[in-house]
Design a protein around this motif. Structure first.
Motif, PDB file in Angstrom:
ATOM      1  N   GLY A 103      21.728 -74.145 -54.855  1.00 51.03           N
ATOM      2  CA  GLY A 103      21.335 -74.584 -53.528  1.00 51.03           C
ATOM      3  C   GLY A 103      22.439 -74.466 -52.499  1.00 51.03           C
ATOM      4  N   GLY A 104      22.091 -74.062 -51.301  1.00 43.17           N
ATOM      5  CA  GLY A 104      23.067 -73.998 -50.229  1.00 43.17           C
ATOM      6  C   GLY A 104      23.628 -72.607 -49.996  1.00 43.17           C
ATOM      7  N   TYR A 105      23.542 -71.761 -50.991  1.00 45.11           N
ATOM      8  CA  TYR A 105      24.094 -70.421 -50.839  1.00 45.11           C
ATOM      9  C   TYR A 105      23.095 -69.526 -50.119  1.00 45.11           C
ATOM     10  CZ  TYR A 105      27.931 -71.533 -53.966  1.00 45.11           C
ATOM     11  OH  TYR A 105      29.047 -72.081 -54.528  1.00 45.11           O
ATOM     12  N   GLN A 106      23.615 -68.799 -49.125  1.00 43.73           N
ATOM     13  CA  GLN A 106      22.762 -67.869 -48.396  1.00 43.73           C
ATOM     14  C   GLN A 106      23.127 -66.449 -48.790  1.00 43.73           C
ATOM     15  OE1 GLN A 106      23.255 -68.736 -44.253  1.00 43.73           O
ATOM     16  NE2 GLN A 106      22.743 -70.903 -44.519  1.00 43.73           N
ATOM     17  N   LEU A 107      22.168 -65.721 -49.306  1.00 42.54           N
ATOM     18  CA  LEU A 107      22.440 -64.378 -49.802  1.00 42.54           C
ATOM     19  C   LEU A 107      22.228 -63.332 -48.712  1.00 42.54           C
ATOM     20  CD1 LEU A 107      23.144 -62.690 -52.273  1.00 42.54           C
ATOM     21  CD2 LEU A 107      20.698 -62.514 -52.746  1.00 42.54           C
ATOM     22  N   ASP A 108      23.249 -62.539 -48.483  1.00 39.17           N
ATOM     23  CA  ASP A 108      23.119 -61.451 -47.521  1.00 39.17           C
ATOM     24  C   ASP A 108      22.813 -60.140 -48.227  1.00 39.17           C
ATOM     25  OD1 ASP A 108      23.433 -62.929 -45.315  1.00 39.17           O
ATOM     26  OD2 ASP A 108      25.452 -62.276 -44.821  1.00 39.17           O
ATOM     27  N   ARG A 109      23.661 -59.844 -49.205  1.00 42.64           N
ATOM     28  CA  ARG A 109      23.471 -58.581 -49.922  1.00 42.64           C
ATOM     29  C   ARG A 109      24.065 -58.719 -51.312  1.00 42.64           C
ATOM     30  NH1 ARG A 109      28.354 -55.573 -49.530  1.00 42.64           N
ATOM     31  NH2 ARG A 109      29.876 -56.756 -48.315  1.00 42.64           N
ATOM     32  N   ALA A 110      23.625 -57.867 -52.201  1.00 44.38           N
ATOM     33  CA  ALA A 110      24.126 -57.907 -53.572  1.00 44.38           C
ATOM     34  C   ALA A 110      24.818 -56.588 -53.887  1.00 44.38           C
ATOM     35  CB  ALA A 110      22.976 -58.132 -54.531  1.00 44.38           C
ATOM     36  N   GLU A 111      25.905 -56.709 -54.587  1.00 36.14           N
ATOM     37  CA  GLU A 111      26.655 -55.512 -54.948  1.00 36.14           C
ATOM     38  C   GLU A 111      26.699 -55.452 -56.466  1.00 36.14           C
ATOM     39  OE1 GLU A 111      30.442 -55.450 -53.003  1.00 36.14           O
ATOM     40  OE2 GLU A 111      31.126 -53.799 -54.271  1.00 36.14           O
ATOM     41  N   LEU A 112      26.136 -54.416 -57.013  1.00 29.65           N
ATOM     42  CA  LEU A 112      26.076 -54.306 -58.467  1.00 29.65           C
ATOM     43  C   LEU A 112      26.945 -53.136 -58.928  1.00 29.65           C
ATOM     44  CD1 LEU A 112      24.848 -55.239 -61.127  1.00 29.65           C
ATOM     45  CD2 LEU A 112      22.969 -53.651 -60.720  1.00 29.65           C
TER      46      LEU A 112
ATOM     47  N   VAL B 296      28.129 -58.863 -57.734  1.00 27.81           N
ATOM     48  CA  VAL B 296      28.765 -59.657 -56.687  1.00 27.81           C
ATOM     49  C   VAL B 296      27.757 -59.890 -55.576  1.00 27.81           C
ATOM     50  CG1 VAL B 296      30.694 -59.849 -55.110  1.00 27.81           C
ATOM     51  CG2 VAL B 296      30.968 -58.582 -57.238  1.00 27.81           C
ATOM     52  N   LEU B 297      27.486 -61.146 -55.326  1.00 29.22           N
ATOM     53  CA  LEU B 297      26.569 -61.487 -54.256  1.00 29.22           C
ATOM     54  C   LEU B 297      27.362 -61.828 -53.006  1.00 29.22           C
ATOM     55  CD1 LEU B 297      24.177 -63.781 -56.323  1.00 29.22           C
ATOM     56  CD2 LEU B 297      24.023 -61.329 -55.907  1.00 29.22           C
ATOM     57  N   HIS B 298      26.932 -61.319 -51.888  1.00 30.75           N
ATOM     58  CA  HIS B 298      27.627 -61.595 -50.629  1.00 30.75           C
ATOM     59  C   HIS B 298      26.739 -62.448 -49.738  1.00 30.75           C
ATOM     60  CE1 HIS B 298      31.067 -58.745 -50.981  1.00 30.75           C
ATOM     61  NE2 HIS B 298      30.271 -58.244 -51.919  1.00 30.75           N
ATOM     62  N   GLY B 299      27.372 -63.318 -49.002  1.00 29.40           N
ATOM     63  CA  GLY B 299      26.615 -64.166 -48.094  1.00 29.40           C
ATOM     64  C   GLY B 299      27.469 -65.316 -47.604  1.00 29.40           C
ATOM     65  N   ALA B 300      26.862 -66.460 -47.398  1.00 27.19           N
ATOM     66  CA  ALA B 300      27.591 -67.628 -46.908  1.00 27.19           C
ATOM     67  C   ALA B 300      27.516 -68.735 -47.948  1.00 27.19           C
ATOM     68  CB  ALA B 300      27.001 -68.111 -45.586  1.00 27.19           C
ATOM     69  N   CYS B 301      28.630 -69.386 -48.191  1.00 26.44           N
ATOM     70  CA  CYS B 301      28.653 -70.491 -49.136  1.00 26.44           C
ATOM     71  C   CYS B 301      28.082 -71.740 -48.449  1.00 26.44           C
ATOM     72  CB  CYS B 301      30.078 -70.743 -49.607  1.00 26.44           C
ATOM     73  SG  CYS B 301      31.170 -71.423 -48.365  1.00 26.44           S
ATOM     74  N   PRO B 302      27.776 -72.759 -49.217  1.00 26.35           N
ATOM     75  CA  PRO B 302      27.178 -73.970 -48.627  1.00 26.35           C
ATOM     76  C   PRO B 302      27.975 -74.504 -47.453  1.00 26.35           C
ATOM     77  CG  PRO B 302      27.063 -74.095 -51.004  1.00 26.35           C
ATOM     78  CD  PRO B 302      27.843 -72.853 -50.684  1.00 26.35           C
TER      79      PRO B 302
ATOM     80  N   VAL C 200      33.261 -67.710 -55.940  1.00 23.41           N
ATOM     81  CA  VAL C 200      32.923 -68.656 -56.997  1.00 23.41           C
ATOM     82  C   VAL C 200      32.181 -67.931 -58.117  1.00 23.41           C
ATOM     83  CG1 VAL C 200      32.799 -70.616 -55.438  1.00 23.41           C
ATOM     84  CG2 VAL C 200      30.759 -69.288 -55.896  1.00 23.41           C
TER      85      VAL C 200
ATOM     86  N   GLY D 202      27.660 -72.059 -44.548  1.00 21.77           N
ATOM     87  CA  GLY D 202      26.274 -71.915 -44.143  1.00 21.77           C
ATOM     88  C   GLY D 202      25.812 -73.048 -43.254  1.00 21.77           C
TER      89      GLY D 202
ATOM     90  N   ASP E 222      31.386 -64.287 -47.247  1.00 20.77           N
ATOM     91  CA  ASP E 222      31.947 -63.336 -46.295  1.00 20.77           C
ATOM     92  C   ASP E 222      32.621 -64.028 -45.115  1.00 20.77           C
ATOM     93  OD1 ASP E 222      31.235 -61.111 -47.731  1.00 20.77           O
ATOM     94  OD2 ASP E 222      29.239 -60.997 -46.854  1.00 20.77           O
TER      95      ASP E 222
ATOM     96  N   PHE F 152      29.929 -64.991 -56.518  1.00 21.27           N
ATOM     97  CA  PHE F 152      29.436 -65.089 -55.152  1.00 21.27           C
ATOM     98  C   PHE F 152      30.627 -65.031 -54.211  1.00 21.27           C
ATOM     99  CE2 PHE F 152      28.183 -67.009 -51.232  1.00 21.27           C
ATOM    100  CZ  PHE F 152      26.893 -66.564 -51.043  1.00 21.27           C
TER     101      PHE F 152
END
Lengths: 156, 156
Positions: free
Chosen positions: B134-143, A144-150, A119, A153, A113, A110
Motif C-alpha cells: 500500500g502507498g506505492y505508486q507504480l509508474d513503470r516496470a523495468e524487467l 525494478v518497479l519505478h514510481g513514487a514511494c509512500p 526498497v 506519493g 524516482d 522498487f
DNA sequence: GTGGTTTTGCAACATAGTAGCATTTGTGCC
DNA sequence: GGCACAAATGCTACTATGTTGCAAAACCAC
C-alpha cells in the motif's frame, strides 16, 4: 536515521558466546569476523532499503568505526560473493547493496524516482519465463518497479 | 590522429528532400539535425542491442565522424530526454543506450552474463501491477532477464 | 603468546560522467 | 545566397565511482 549511540558492538573478544545475527552469517560463510564486516552487515540488516557504498560509509563513520573506502568496497564485494548481500545498479551510477533476505536472486525492487530510495519487495515474483525468444537461456530475472514511494506519493 | 578523408556525409544541404529515418525522428522532436545526432541515431537504429557510450563513440570514430566525449554524452541525454532512445543501467557501471522502438517504457531487456550483450525483447511485458504494498505508486516496470544469449548458450 | 593467513589501510590509478564557456553550426528569415 | 541568433559542439578541468598493488595490522588456531 541512524543513531550514533556508540554502543561498542565489538564483542568478538567478550567472554560471552553471544553471537549477533551478523556474526553468525559471516562465520557461516567461512569469513573472519572483523569490525568492519560486522558493522556493515548490521547496517544492511537494519536498513529497510538498499544502500549505496557512500551511505554505508557514512553510517560507519557515525558509529565511530574507522574504515577505508577501499575496505568498504571489498567488504561489500565479499558479502555479495558470499551470497549474503546483493548488488544492484540504479539509474544513477552508484550501485546499491542490500541483504538477500529471501531467496538467492528472486525478489523485486522498487525505485522511487523522486527521493531515489530503493526498497526490496520480498513478496513479488515476476511472472516471466514466458515467451522468451528461442535460444535464450534464462538464469534469473530482475524486476525494478519505478514510481513514487509512500512518503513521496503523499506529498504530491 | 583522425583521418582527413572528409567524405562529406553532409546531406542536409542536398537538393534531394530525402530524409533518413534518423533525421525524421530528430526533426520530429524539435531538435536540430546535426552530424553527430544523425550518426548516433543511425548507429542505434542499426544496432540490435543496447550500446554503451564507449561503443557508440567507437562506431562514430570508425565512420570518420569527429566528435567529443562530452558531445556524445549530451547527444545521448537529449535522445533519452526526447523519448527517442532509452537508457538503462547494467551490472557494470556503464549505462547502455538503445532506441525506444516500441512503447515509451514498456519492454524488457535480456542481459547475457557471459558476453555482456544487452538486447531488447519487444514482445515481453512483465505481468506486474500485482500485490504492490500500500502507498506505492507504480509508474513503470523495468524487467531485466539474466542468462545466456543464443551465441553463448551454444558454446556451453 | 606465537605464527600464519586474511583483512585492512594507504596511495596511486582507472573509468564514467558533469560543468562552464568560448566557438562553431543549423535554421529561419530576408 | 547572406545574416542573425539560438542551439549544439569542443575544449579543459573537475567530480564521483570503482580498482590494483603492497606493506602493516588484525583475526584465529594452536
Amino acid at each position: 536515521m541512524l543513531q550514533n549511540h556508540l554502543q561498542l558492538t565489538c564483542n568478538t573478544m567478550s567472554t560471552h558466546t553471544h553471537l549477533s545475527a551478523a556474526e553468525s552469517l559471516i562465520t557461516a560463510q567461512g569469513g573472519r569476523v572483523t569490525r568492519t564486516r560486522v558493522a556493515v552487515l548490521e547496517i544492511l540488516l537494519a536498513a529497510d532499503q538498499s544502500l549505496t557504498h557512500d551511505e554505508i560509509g557514512l553510517a560507519l563513520a557515525e558509529q565511530g568505526i574507522k574504515h577505508d573506502r577501499v575496505t568498504l568496497y571489498r567488504t561489500l564485494d565479499w558479502l555479495v560473493e558470499s551470497g549474503v548481500a546483493h548488488k544492484m545498479a540504479g539509474d544513477d551510477r552508484a550501485r546499491r547493496f542490500g541483504v538477500a533476505a529471501s531467496g538467492p536472486h528472486e525478489h523485486a525492487h522498487f525505485h522511487c524516482d523522486r527521493c531515489g530510495k530503493v526498497v526490496c519487495l520480498e513478496g513479488l515474483q515476476p511472472a516471466v519465463a514466458v515467451n522468451l525468444p528461442g535460444g535464450y537461456q534464462l538464469d534469473r530475472a530482475e524486476l525494478v518497479l519505478h514510481g513514487a514511494c509512500p512518503t513521496c506519493g503523499k506529498g504530491a
